[in-house]
Design a protein around this motif. Structure first.
Motif, PDB file in Angstrom:
ATOM      1  N   GLU A  96     -22.877  19.075  18.804  1.00  0.00           N
ATOM      2  CA  GLU A  96     -23.442  19.910  20.060  1.00  0.00           C
ATOM      3  C   GLU A  96     -21.976  20.059  21.054  1.00  0.00           C
ATOM      4  O   GLU A  96     -22.246  21.508  21.573  1.00  0.00           O
ATOM      5  N   ARG A 137     -28.383  20.998   9.776  1.00  0.00           N
ATOM      6  CA  ARG A 137     -29.999  21.554  10.687  1.00  0.00           C
ATOM      7  C   ARG A 137     -29.018  21.037  11.932  1.00  0.00           C
ATOM      8  O   ARG A 137     -29.948  22.487  13.170  1.00  0.00           O
ATOM      9  N   GLU A 138     -27.861  20.206  12.266  1.00  0.00           N
ATOM     10  CA  GLU A 138     -27.286  20.707  13.641  1.00  0.00           C
ATOM     11  C   GLU A 138     -27.164  21.727  13.881  1.00  0.00           C
ATOM     12  O   GLU A 138     -27.005  22.321  15.309  1.00  0.00           O
ATOM     13  N   ASN A 140     -27.388  24.743  13.412  1.00  0.00           N
ATOM     14  CA  ASN A 140     -28.645  26.042  13.520  1.00  0.00           C
ATOM     15  C   ASN A 140     -29.110  24.949  14.644  1.00  0.00           C
ATOM     16  O   ASN A 140     -29.229  26.636  15.843  1.00  0.00           O
ATOM     17  N   ARG A 141     -28.738  23.805  15.257  1.00  0.00           N
ATOM     18  CA  ARG A 141     -30.039  23.907  16.850  1.00  0.00           C
ATOM     19  C   ARG A 141     -29.128  24.091  17.821  1.00  0.00           C
ATOM     20  O   ARG A 141     -29.634  24.853  18.435  1.00  0.00           O
ATOM     21  N   HIS A 142     -27.698  24.114  17.346  1.00  0.00           N
ATOM     22  CA  HIS A 142     -27.061  24.632  18.679  1.00  0.00           C
ATOM     23  C   HIS A 142     -26.367  25.955  18.420  1.00  0.00           C
ATOM     24  O   HIS A 142     -24.830  26.331  18.981  1.00  0.00           O
ATOM     25  N   SER A 163     -30.886  25.215   5.313  1.00  0.00           N
ATOM     26  CA  SER A 163     -30.406  26.168   6.461  1.00  0.00           C
ATOM     27  C   SER A 163     -31.760  26.897   6.948  1.00  0.00           C
ATOM     28  O   SER A 163     -32.148  27.455   5.937  1.00  0.00           O
ATOM     29  N   GLU A 164     -31.826  26.246   8.536  1.00  0.00           N
ATOM     30  CA  GLU A 164     -33.048  27.482   9.006  1.00  0.00           C
ATOM     31  C   GLU A 164     -32.976  29.181   9.226  1.00  0.00           C
ATOM     32  O   GLU A 164     -33.602  29.564   9.712  1.00  0.00           O
ATOM     33  N   GLN A 165     -31.424  29.276   9.511  1.00  0.00           N
ATOM     34  CA  GLN A 165     -30.148  30.372   9.613  1.00  0.00           C
ATOM     35  C   GLN A 165     -30.278  31.314   8.820  1.00  0.00           C
ATOM     36  O   GLN A 165     -29.729  29.759   7.379  1.00  0.00           O
ATOM     37  N   ASN A 319     -28.189  33.524  14.658  1.00  0.00           N
ATOM     38  CA  ASN A 319     -27.576  31.747  14.870  1.00  0.00           C
ATOM     39  C   ASN A 319     -27.370  31.236  16.558  1.00  0.00           C
ATOM     40  O   ASN A 319     -27.704  30.530  16.949  1.00  0.00           O
TER      41      ASN A 319
END
Length: 321
Positions: A96, A137-138, A140-142, A163-165, A319
């Motif tokens: 982050e 995952r982190e 992806n979130r940021h 990966s979600e992206q 992303n």
């Protein structure tokens, strides 16, 4: 507009001027191969300094809107990236922090295994570690794009699944077109495409077919064969070209601080020095010849736009907006 998803070396005003003149809309530079968080922070800060000194020519892009704005203003955008994840230092919260500083691309590993996963040069690829799954995952979130260019195939497949992206292989070629451990199997490339990702075709001679180094039409033909594998929506450019890189810089890329034994990267004992650029690409700025060559091998105007920029812009938008 041309987007080059990976260049390295030292960028200065002359380099930036040539990128603008060559029609580059966006480039991802390499902020680091080795090192931890403090060196990573220093690299980001140096790019802030470079932007201030050259604000008439460049813009650090945090979003695709920034890339398009830079293009309208006649500037080149830079999407900041690292070729290793060592700057996270095993601390999940640092993902982050670096995202907040404007980092938008991070390669999971460079040329050795780390606490995230395995590189392409490991004798056994053990896949993503538990920490590596958390990092993906982190990211992806940021809003940090996952890059698997130097990453082992098993770890890459794990990253694609986790990966979600859509993820990226920013600078490599198909191993079926040029067998090399740095290149990617058709299995990996098809899995990448199935999740919406993009592979950036490289011009780095050590991983590129000789026919694709001999002429721009030969390189365009290699791009066409890559499209045959994954489809036109999943291929872009990622030259892996360098600026101001000599033997000392090459040694740092290959050795870092981790070894005293001889290392050749993608080279070999008989090919240990800086690689000779392709005949048609004495400097990366000549990449502007590629769109016309893509037309000569049969791509439509719309397809050339996808290959030159729009595929990367789609993955970037997914992303980091």
């Amino acid at each position: 507009m041309l987007i080059d998803a990976l260049q390295c070396g030292r960028f200065d005003r002359k380099v930036i001027e040539k990128l603008v003149a060559g029609g580059f809309g966006c480039v991802t530079p390499t902020l680091g191969f080795w090192g931890g968080a403090v060196e990573g922070f220093d690299s980001v800060a140096e790019w802030y300094d470079l932007e201030r000194a050259n604000a008439d020519l460049m813009k650090i892009a945090r979003t695709t809107a920034d890339i398009r704005q830079a293009r309208r203003e006649g500037k080149v955008a830079f999407v900041l990236g690292f070729q290793n994840s060592g700057h996270f230092e095993g601390r999940i919260r640092y993902v982050e922090l670096f995202a907040a500083l404007g980092v938008r691309v991070t390669q999971l590993t460079y040329n050795i295994q780390n606490d995230v996963g395995s590189s392409c040069y490991e004798p056994v690829d053990t896949g993503l570690s538990r920490f590596g799954r958390e990092v993906v995952r982190e990211m992806n979130r940021h809003g940090i794009l996952v890059d698997c260019s130097h990453v082992g195939d098993r770890t890459t497949l794990d990253a694609i699944e986790e990966s979600e992206q859509p993820i990226a292989i920013t600078h490599a070629n198909a191993a079926s077109l040029f067998p090399h451990r740095r290149n990617k199997s058709d299995e990996v490339l098809k899995a990448l495409a199935a999740k919406g990702g993009v592979v950036g075709c490289a011009t780095y001679r050590n991983i590129t077919p000789e026919s694709a180094c001999a002429s721009v039409d030969g390189w365009a033909e290699m791009v066409a064969r890559t499209v045959d594998i994954v489809g036109v929506d999943h291929v872009g450019f990622g030259t892996d070209d360098s600026h101001h890189v000599g033997q000392a810089e090459l040694d740092w890329m290959r050795y870092g601080r981790w070894t005293r034994t001889e290392q050749y990267g993608a080279g070999s004992k008989t090919n240990s020095g800086p690689s000779k650029p392709p005949e048609w690409l004495p400097e990366v700025y000549n990449l502007a010849e590629v769109p016309a060559a893509l037309g000569r091998v049969g791509f439509s105007r719309e397809e050339i736009a996808k290959l030159s920029a729009e595929n990367w812009l789609r993955v970037y938008a997914a992303n980091f907006g």
